[in-house]
Design a protein around this motif. Structure first.
Motif, PDB file in Angstrom:
ATOM      1  N   ARG A 306      34.816  33.620  37.765  1.00  0.00           N
ATOM      2  CA  ARG A 306      35.621  34.005  36.593  1.00  0.00           C
ATOM      3  C   ARG A 306      35.509  35.490  36.295  1.00  0.00           C
ATOM      4  N   ASP A 307      34.347  36.065  36.589  1.00  0.00           N
ATOM      5  CA  ASP A 307      34.171  37.487  36.266  1.00  0.00           C
ATOM      6  C   ASP A 307      35.107  38.396  37.061  1.00  0.00           C
ATOM      7  N   ALA A 308      35.759  37.849  38.087  1.00  0.00           N
ATOM      8  CA  ALA A 308      36.741  38.680  38.798  1.00  0.00           C
ATOM      9  C   ALA A 308      37.890  39.061  37.860  1.00  0.00           C
ATOM     10  N   LEU A 309      38.051  38.304  36.775  1.00  0.00           N
ATOM     11  CA  LEU A 309      39.077  38.634  35.772  1.00  0.00           C
ATOM     12  C   LEU A 309      38.613  39.762  34.842  1.00  0.00           C
ATOM     13  N   HIS A 310      37.379  40.198  34.999  1.00  0.00           N
ATOM     14  CA  HIS A 310      36.924  41.346  34.205  1.00  0.00           C
ATOM     15  C   HIS A 310      37.508  42.656  34.734  1.00  0.00           C
ATOM     16  N   CYS A 311      38.061  42.585  35.934  1.00  0.00           N
ATOM     17  CA  CYS A 311      38.470  43.805  36.652  1.00  0.00           C
ATOM     18  C   CYS A 311      39.373  44.698  35.811  1.00  0.00           C
ATOM     19  N   ILE A 312      39.039  45.998  35.773  1.00  0.00           N
ATOM     20  CA  ILE A 312      39.882  46.953  35.056  1.00  0.00           C
ATOM     21  C   ILE A 312      40.713  47.800  36.024  1.00  0.00           C
TER      22      ILE A 312
END
Lengths: 465, 238, 235
Positions: A306-312
């Motif tokens: 899910r943390d791949a959605l943290h990508c900026i």
């Protein structure tokens, strides 16, 4: 092997042999590293900032429903029209509908990877619109009819000479190959477009739930002009772009600049909270925000990644990646290249077709180290490999590992295998690097070390007596 | 203390001198060294390829062999990372999970064990050569080992360490990656070798023989004079 | 437009997928522990000030930092002694730059500073002709704040005459008071909240140096699309 995988292998072979290309990328990224490290060093604690950024993104993504609802109600309260799109095709259709409503003929765009993801330009052009990319790098790539090479530096693989030739051919205007003069050619060409475009299209780097705003980071001022002059402004963003609070930007804007381009802050960081408000002298009459899912909720459902959605989308992982540096951005054949692209593309386009990108990694972890929001990138590549092998194991590879495991767990057999290897090596040397060589993948470019007569274990056992 | 020394499969088969040096160095410090003969491999090849089901029996055997060890020392950052970092993940939700965590906590990479656990840096070694150090990625980024090997090299008489610009860049080995994507692996190795050569060093030293196998393979094939050597062998030179 | 029903349903479909996905909790990244954080708790970014680049404690230090940072970004900072001196400095800029016409907006400082320039003025209040503004030599605006930490000028569509004025003409001149200097980005966002919430201007922009690009061989070129020159006239 999927068609995409064989294409990747083929292209990687071409690109790794292209020493000129590798040198261009290396030079550009070495310069980037110098300024980035200087900017990181100016932080009192880059590591604490990373941790806070990761936790802030975690909070936003793990309460996405709440923050999306808050964002939308704040946006709508000031007259912004919000649209939701489950797929890329829906997003394009929403924009086409706006185009039809406004009877628009031309669209000026500022840089947006999300629009690349949904193939917006193709959809608009098919509908007969003139679409112009205004970011210089994107403008260059549009003239070349190629997708961006890198998510932050779209034309980093081109030399000034190539750009001069391109401008001469496409615009009939290229006084010299000086970057200054070439930039002014683009400035002149695009000024006309801003003044006449019916619709200004942008992406967004962040969306602020608390105040109902989108935030756009740029250097050139093209997004500022795109959102100032046309009568209608349309912004497309993934649902994961939400940040809880306005003050969060105090951390994210400098981190994005530092990781992305090695700047303390990019030239323009602008928050848009609606169309022209009463008492304001300009700005669009209508402001449309399109929130895009396009498989993001599937990635969201994978708690492990899910943390791949943290990508900026700062591109720091691409810059750090030795694979990217040696095969180049286009070899990936994805919207998002480099490590983040290798992680998320299987979620966006299918694991079996795109698992080769997760395999094409030495798992060195340079990406994870570079990520300003601490996405566990290289471990996600490993998880993609596991998921792919679990879902559809390759018969040959699995059998190989089954035999390997069987032998490894039986020391006597293992010893025999070592001996076979030692006695087989002279034979293998006869066919070294040829099609007959079982170790061809290795020996085409590398020697194998000669197997010593006595292995460590032989020595150990002899010594023990 | 009794040290259980885990010699990785490729060190056993291809680079026995590195393993022998580790034994001699540890024994030289007055410790008892045991090498479990039943262990062949940590199981990293199937694990890194995604075949976790095939990796587990191999790893389970390793756990079984190490279960009574006081301290486990592994002669490779990569295999060290496998046991210390990835075993707990590999066995998450499996009966061996607790054992994996317990063993992970007492497992060390060779150079880090000597410096951080034993507090030793000086073996009285002599190696009158100019060298550069290659940080293997698993040791560097999974286990956070950067200073220990350098602390050891600093005490070697006659040795001059010159850092290369790409010290922390992956050499391109990457296990099965080297065979699945040989052209990328080779390109990465060329970058590394060029950076090492720039320093004017005679040797690339590393605490990971697998990286060195790849780099030496390239150097030999290209007829380059630069050589590779494992850290333990350097420390064992008199 | 699509009818109301489909719009709502797409929204509900996406939100339903989000809620379904979030039923399985995810670990918090990094070293600060793995317990899930509640929403809207203390913002992890609230401590940003202690990690971001240092700004110095005194006003003098911060002003010096602003000047050096802005200069490094190729912005021009002119510190002048008084409000009257602003007028003189602007007049000198106009004659040095051979300005033929300028654009500005209604404001206490801009009105005062441009009153005696004797140049045709394109004014933004109540709307303006884009072609006319494009032909101006300079855009003169006020601002909300100067940010010491980053050398930035904070403008909004209310404080700086709209969206176009600060990017369309080739030279952007900002007139600011010394006391408009704030230490850092957290202070700048706090100021925005205090000054405007909940009726924010439709555009809030941090301008950090003149427009630039590095898209050709990563070589810095100023004036990519926005102004090539940025002058901060501060008294």
């Amino acid at each position: 092997m999927s068609t995409f995988a064989s294409q990747f292998l083929k292209q990687a072979r071409v690109m790794t042999a292209d020493l000129r290309h590798r040198k261009i990328i290396r030079t550009a990224l070495t310069n980037y590293e110098i300024v980035r490290d200087k900017r990181k060093g100016a932080f009192q604690s880059w590591e604490s900032a990373r941790q806070a950024a990761a936790e802030t993104k975690w909070e936003a993504v793990n309460h996405l429903d709440k923050y999306l609802v808050e964002l939308v109600s704040k946006l709508e309260a000031r007259g912004t029209k919000v649209h939701w799109a489950s797929t890329g095709a829906q997003a394009s259709e929403i924009i086409l509908q706006i185009v039809r409503d406004k009877q628009a003929r031309s669209v000026i765009k500022s840089k947006s990877m999300t629009s690349e993801e949904v193939h917006l330009n193709a959809a608009l052009e098919k509908a007969g619109l003139e679409v112009v990319e205004s970011d210089l790098g994107e403008f260059i790539m549009q003239l070349r009819d190629e997708p961006p090479y890198h998510i932050v530096f779209p034309s980093m693989h081109l030399t000034r000479g190539e750009i001069k030739d391109l401008f001469q051919r496409e615009l009939g205007d290229a006084p010299s190959d000086s970057p200054e003069e070439l930039t002014m050619v683009a400035r002149r060409a695009l000024r006309k477009k801003y003044l006449t475009a019916d619709i200004g299209f942008t992406g967004a780097n962040f969306a602020i739930a608390e105040t109902g705003m989108i935030s756009i980071t740029e250097n050139e001022g093209n997004a500022r002009l795109t959102s100032a002059l046309p009568k209608t402004m349309v912004s497309l963003l993934g649902i994961e772009k939400v940040l809880p609070r306005l003050e969060d930007l105090a951390l994210f804007l400098p981190m994005l600049a530092t990781a992305g381009t090695g700047q303390a802050l990019t030239c323009y960081n602008t928050m848009y909270g609606g169309p022209r408000q009463p008492g304001e002298s300009d700005g669009p009459e209508e402001f449309h925000v399109i929130l895009l899912d396009n498989h993001r909720t599937e990635l969201l459902a994978d708690a492990e990644q899910r943390d791949a959605l943290h990508c900026i989308r700062c591109g720091a992982c691409l810059n750090a990646c030795p694979i990217f540096r040696n095969v180049g951005g286009h070899t990936y054949a994805t919207t998002y290249s480099g490590p983040i692209g290798s992680v998320i593309t299987p979620h966006l386009r299918g694991l079996q077709d795109w698992k080769h990108l997760s395999n094409a990694s030495s798992l060195c972890g340079g990406c994870t180290e570079a990520c300003p929001v601490k996405i566990d990138l290289h471990h996600h590549l490993l998880q993609n490999r596991r998921n792919a092998a679990t879902e559809e194991p390759a018969f040959f590879e699995r059998s190989l590992y089954q035999i390997f495991g069987f032998v490894a767990n039986r020391p006597a057999l293992w010893a025999v295998a070592k001996k076979l290897g030692r006695f087989g090596q002279p034979l293998q040397n006869l066919v070294k690097g040829t099609a007959l060589d079982p170790a061809k993948a290795w020996t085409q470019t590398r020697d194998l070390p000669p197997m010593p007569k006595e292995s460590f274990k032989d020595w150990w056992q002899k010594r023990k007596g | 203390m009794t040290i259980t020394l885990f010699i990785p499969c490729f060190v056993d088969a291809l680079f026995p001198r590195a393993g022998i040096s580790m034994v001699q160095l540890l024994e030289g410090l007055g410790h008892k060294v045991v090498c479990p003969e039943e262990i062949s491999c940590c199981g990293q090849p199937p694990f890194n390829s995604g075949y976790w089901g095939e990796a587990r029996p191999v790893a389970a055997k390793v756990l079984e062999q190490l279960k009574d060890a006081e301290a486990v020392v592994i002669g490779s950052g990569s295999c060290g990372a496998m046991v210390k970092k990835f075993y707990p993940e590999l066995f998450a939700g499996k009966p061996q999970e607790e054992l994996a965590k317990k063993i992970a906590a007492r497992t060390w990479e060779f150079s880090d064990f000597i410096v951080s656990k034993l507090g030793v840096t000086d073996f009285g070694a002599k190696f009158p050569h100019k060298v550069t150090f290659h940080d293997g990625c698993h040791g560097l980024r999974e286990l956070d080992i950067k200073k220990s090997p350098r602390a050891l090299l600093a005490k070697v008489q006659g040795l001059q360490l010159v850092e290369m610009a790409e010290a922390e860049t992956c050499c391109g080995f990457g296990g099965t990656f080297a065979a699945k994507f040989p052209m990328i692996s080779t390109a990465m190795g060329d970058v590394k070798c060029a950076s090492a050569a720039e320093t004017g060093a005679e040797y690339i030293v590393s605490n990971d023989s697998s990286c060195l196998m790849h780099l030496q393979g390239l150097l030999t094939r290209q007829g380059k004079p630069l050589k590779t050597i494992h850290l333990a062998e350097v420390l064992n030179q008199r | 437009m699509k009818n109301e029903e489909t719009v709502l349903s797409e929204r509900e479909k996406i939100l339903a997928r989000v809620r379904e996905a979030l039923k399985i909790p995810a670990h918090v990244p990094g070293a600060h522990g793995t317990a899930p954080l509640p929403a809207s708790a203390h913002s992890p970014a609230a401590d940003a000030r202690s990690w971001l680049p240092k700004v110095g404690d005194s006003f003098a230090e911060q002003l010096a930092l602003f000047q050096s940072t802005a200069a490094e970004l190729k912005a021009e900072v002119q510190m002048v002694a008084s409000r009257d001196a602003v007028k003189a400095a602007l007049a000198k800029m106009a004659s040095d730059g051979n300005w033929k016409r300028i654009a500005t907006h209604k404001g206490e400082l801009t009105d005062f500073a441009t009153a005696d320039l004797g140049l045709p003025i394109c004014r933004t209040e109540g709307g303006y002709d884009v072609q006319e503004m494009e032909a101006c030599d300079a855009g003169i605006t006020e601002c909300d704040a100067l940010v010491a930490q980053t050398g930035s000028v904070l403008v909004t569509s209310l404080s700086a005459g709209g969206r176009g004025l600060s990017v369309l003409p080739p030279h952007h001149v900002v007139i600011a008071r010394r006391e408009q200097l704030v230490a850092d980005l957290p202070a700048a966002f706090a100021l925005v909240q205090k000054k405007y919430a909940p009726h924010f201007p439709s555009m809030i922009s941090f301008i950090t140096g003149p427009s630039r690009t590095g898209d050709i061989e990563r070589i810095l070129v100023l004036g990519a699309h926005g102004p090539k020159k940025l002058t901060i006239l501060c008294f």
